[in-house]
Design a protein around this motif. Sequence first.
Motif, PDB file in Angstrom:
ATOM      1  N   PRO A  24       0.821  -1.218   0.000  1.00  0.00           N
ATOM      2  CA  PRO A  24       0.000   0.000   0.000  1.00  0.00           C
ATOM      3  C   PRO A  24       0.851   1.263   0.000  1.00  0.00           C
ATOM      4  O   PRO A  24       1.993   1.263   0.467  1.00  0.00           O
ATOM      5  N   ASP A  25       0.288   2.320  -0.558  1.00  0.00           N
ATOM      6  CA  ASP A  25       0.934   3.615  -0.502  1.00  0.00           C
ATOM      7  C   ASP A  25       1.103   4.019   0.959  1.00  0.00           C
ATOM      8  O   ASP A  25       0.354   3.572   1.830  1.00  0.00           O
ATOM      9  N   ILE A  26       2.077   4.879   1.219  1.00  0.00           N
ATOM     10  CA  ILE A  26       2.356   5.277   2.596  1.00  0.00           C
ATOM     11  C   ILE A  26       1.137   5.887   3.274  1.00  0.00           C
ATOM     12  O   ILE A  26       0.971   5.791   4.487  1.00  0.00           O
ATOM     13  N   ASN A  27       0.249   6.502   2.507  1.00  0.00           N
ATOM     14  CA  ASN A  27      -0.914   7.149   3.093  1.00  0.00           C
ATOM     15  C   ASN A  27      -2.141   6.256   3.141  1.00  0.00           C
ATOM     16  O   ASN A  27      -3.215   6.706   3.541  1.00  0.00           O
ATOM     17  N   ALA A  28      -2.022   5.005   2.726  1.00  0.00           N
ATOM     18  CA  ALA A  28      -3.147   4.084   2.834  1.00  0.00           C
ATOM     19  C   ALA A  28      -3.413   3.778   4.303  1.00  0.00           C
ATOM     20  O   ALA A  28      -2.508   3.838   5.131  1.00  0.00           O
ATOM     21  N   PRO A  29      -4.663   3.468   4.659  1.00  0.00           N
ATOM     22  CA  PRO A  29      -4.963   3.142   6.059  1.00  0.00           C
ATOM     23  C   PRO A  29      -4.123   1.969   6.530  1.00  0.00           C
ATOM     24  O   PRO A  29      -4.103   0.921   5.892  1.00  0.00           O
ATOM     25  N   GLN A  30      -3.438   2.156   7.632  1.00  0.00           N
ATOM     26  CA  GLN A  30      -2.593   1.099   8.169  1.00  0.00           C
ATOM     27  C   GLN A  30      -2.967   0.757   9.606  1.00  0.00           C
ATOM     28  O   GLN A  30      -2.202   0.141  10.327  1.00  0.00           O
ATOM     29  N   ASP A  71      -7.133   9.134  10.472  1.00  0.00           N
ATOM     30  CA  ASP A  71      -7.482   7.925   9.731  1.00  0.00           C
ATOM     31  C   ASP A  71      -8.986   7.728   9.629  1.00  0.00           C
ATOM     32  O   ASP A  71      -9.506   7.271   8.602  1.00  0.00           O
ATOM     33  N   LEU A  72      -9.699   8.062  10.686  1.00  0.00           N
ATOM     34  CA  LEU A  72     -11.141   7.791  10.731  1.00  0.00           C
ATOM     35  C   LEU A  72     -11.981   8.929  10.161  1.00  0.00           C
ATOM     36  O   LEU A  72     -12.993   8.689   9.500  1.00  0.00           O
ATOM     37  N   TYR A  73     -11.568  10.169  10.411  1.00  0.00           N
ATOM     38  CA  TYR A  73     -12.417  11.307  10.061  1.00  0.00           C
ATOM     39  C   TYR A  73     -11.770  12.295   9.094  1.00  0.00           C
ATOM     40  O   TYR A  73     -12.445  13.199   8.603  1.00  0.00           O
ATOM     41  N   GLY A  74     -10.484  12.141   8.827  1.00  0.00           N
ATOM     42  CA  GLY A  74      -9.843  12.992   7.837  1.00  0.00           C
ATOM     43  C   GLY A  74      -8.905  14.020   8.436  1.00  0.00           C
ATOM     44  O   GLY A  74      -8.963  14.343   9.625  1.00  0.00           O
ATOM     45  N   ARG A  75      -8.027  14.544   7.587  1.00  0.00           N
ATOM     46  CA  ARG A  75      -7.047  15.542   8.028  1.00  0.00           C
ATOM     47  C   ARG A  75      -7.742  16.832   8.468  1.00  0.00           C
ATOM     48  O   ARG A  75      -7.359  17.442   9.461  1.00  0.00           O
ATOM     49  N   ARG A  76      -8.737  17.240   7.723  1.00  0.00           N
ATOM     50  CA  ARG A  76      -9.370  18.539   7.992  1.00  0.00           C
ATOM     51  C   ARG A  76     -10.004  18.576   9.372  1.00  0.00           C
ATOM     52  O   ARG A  76      -9.886  19.576  10.094  1.00  0.00           O
ATOM     53  N   THR A  88      -7.871  16.174   1.959  1.00  0.00           N
ATOM     54  CA  THR A  88      -6.919  15.581   1.016  1.00  0.00           C
ATOM     55  C   THR A  88      -6.784  14.075   1.179  1.00  0.00           C
ATOM     56  O   THR A  88      -6.213  13.422   0.299  1.00  0.00           O
ATOM     57  N   TYR A  89      -7.285  13.510   2.273  1.00  0.00           N
ATOM     58  CA  TYR A  89      -7.048  12.100   2.586  1.00  0.00           C
ATOM     59  C   TYR A  89      -8.005  11.216   1.794  1.00  0.00           C
ATOM     60  O   TYR A  89      -9.209  11.216   2.041  1.00  0.00           O
ATOM     61  N   ALA A  90      -7.460  10.479   0.830  1.00  0.00           N
ATOM     62  CA  ALA A  90      -8.271   9.699  -0.107  1.00  0.00           C
ATOM     63  C   ALA A  90      -9.208   8.700   0.581  1.00  0.00           C
ATOM     64  O   ALA A  90     -10.379   8.583   0.183  1.00  0.00           O
ATOM     65  N   PRO A  91      -8.778   7.930   1.581  1.00  0.00           N
ATOM     66  CA  PRO A  91      -9.701   6.981   2.218  1.00  0.00           C
ATOM     67  C   PRO A  91     -10.946   7.642   2.785  1.00  0.00           C
ATOM     68  O   PRO A  91     -12.053   7.080   2.705  1.00  0.00           O
TER      69      PRO A  91
END
Length: 620
Positions: free
Chosen positions: A64-70, A237-242, A355-358
């Motif tokens: 997974p990309d580094i920003n994928a949920p881990q 991870d759950l609700y986003g960067r913003r 910006t967080y794709a997930p």
Amino acid sequence: MSDIESFTSFNSEDSQNNDDQQPQQYIPTESENNNNAINNLHLTRTETVKTLQDLGVTSHVPVPDINAPQSSKKNAIFPEEYTMETTTGLVPVATLQSMGRTASAISRTRTRQMQGRSSMSILSSKSNSKEELEEEEEEMTNEEGTTTEIDPEIEFVTFVTNDPENPHNWPLWIRWCYTILLSTLVICVAYGSACITGGFGTVEEKFHVSLEASILSCSLMVIGFSVGPLLWSPVSDLYGRRVAYFFSMGLYVIFNIPCALAPNLGCLLACRFLCGVWSSSGLCLVGGSIADMFPSETRGKAIAFFAYSPYCGPVFGPLVNGFISVSTGRMDLIFWVNMAFAGVMWIISSAIPETYAPVILKRRAAKLRKETGNPKIMTEQEAQGITFNEMMTACVVRPLKFSVTEPVLCMTCFYVCLIYSLLYAFFFAYPVIFSELYGYKDNIIGLMFIPILIGASFAVLTTFWCESQYLKLIKTRKPTPEDRLLGAKIGAPFAALALWMLGATTYNHRMWLAPASSGMPFGFGMVLIYYSLNNYIIDCYVQYASSALATKVFLRSAGGAAFPLFTTQMYHKLGLHWASWLLAFICTAMIALPFAFSYYGKELRHKLSKFDYSIDAVED
């Protein structure tokens, strides 16, 4: 076949015979269980084996990309979901399974990798018993993840082709504007940690305490930087960067008020620690936000600005607040200025789109479920689910485990920690040197930090060259983590040179420019080392990059908090020359680390690390 059953083809040969025909799936618009609502069925297009193969999807599951949920320890069967654009925006799990994408298949792939390493171990030592190898394989399998089958009727949501909500598709100038604004947010947070270093005298005078006690107001906020990510990373991870920026920076702004109005030292110290916890989102999430907007091939230059910010932000603390301290003598004004800066950045960071794709895809999936009535449209993160224990493992347990079980990571983090600590050491060494030798006050001493900013700015330009060299290299062969060490090899001698210069030029009646100029090579080496080693850590632990970076943040913050507590005493006890030279000896010894890792890093990782998490372990 029932009225609501999917008509998606699971056979790759059938899909190849109908290249131009998209699979059709009938979904009820009101309820999954409403089998009588035949008249309300509506047509939804999904991807086929053929269309996925055209996009480069194979049976092999990439890292997974580094920003994928881990956060979850379960294996992902479709990690490309957050970076890939498809025509329909829906990828059936059944289609992925027909291509060989199953949790059990992933486990077998990982097991083959482990068996390959175990076989090499047998050839080299001839001493491993079958039972030991089986035990090792079982432990490694547990480490890699569990085997959980996903409902084949689920459809994963992706970005569609040229999707305007995909941050990678935003205009380049907008992405760079957001990069600069987010980097300024990092500067704001880092500035806040060191803002009081320009006015320790105001703390001593107001609360009638010693210098050592007032220094805690800086150290405790830096300690908060190591605790905060345990809170804000799961929120992101759950609700986003913003959402994370809005609440964390909002709390940071509010808690500057009791810092300014603190009736005693205990209140100030408690609130400074909490300020570190709240504002740490700016340090632990901004790198991810910037990476969200750029593909992995082009994000290096943008990340260079992020590498610049946390190391230059603290320099503005004594530079600005030295004048406030000398001119007004007011401790509260230092925090009001910090609050104003934080307030502006709170508004700006909260206004930047998610910006967080997930999280973007999770919201899209919820919208599609409402519009179509199909509850099985979701992201893989939703399909896998996550428990509190899994989140704690990813955010707390694994980073702490890495700090004691991964010698390569520990040595790399120690170097990062040393450089970060030396930056804070400068904040306390310069006041001793320039006040005792030249009689300067805090306002003039703050100006002595300008060369550090100049050197760091030159380092940013050098990182662009390092990035171009890396891009040329990966076009010719598969990259290795050691390819990332070019910047550290360039910067390491400069950081050591700065301390030798500082010790050699701290003589009375010498021109003040001589010791101040030592900041230029230090700033240059500092940013290059951090930029390079940060990328090295990511590539060495690509399968658990967020956990490895969390280990780095924890150790770096611990060092940054500890050095201010003894730097002043060290310069008084050892003398102005030998205190700098002691640090120079340590920094000189560390020059060998990037060069040694560059030549022997792969062997060291295989010998010293129990598992291989690097890009070397990824199958082609």
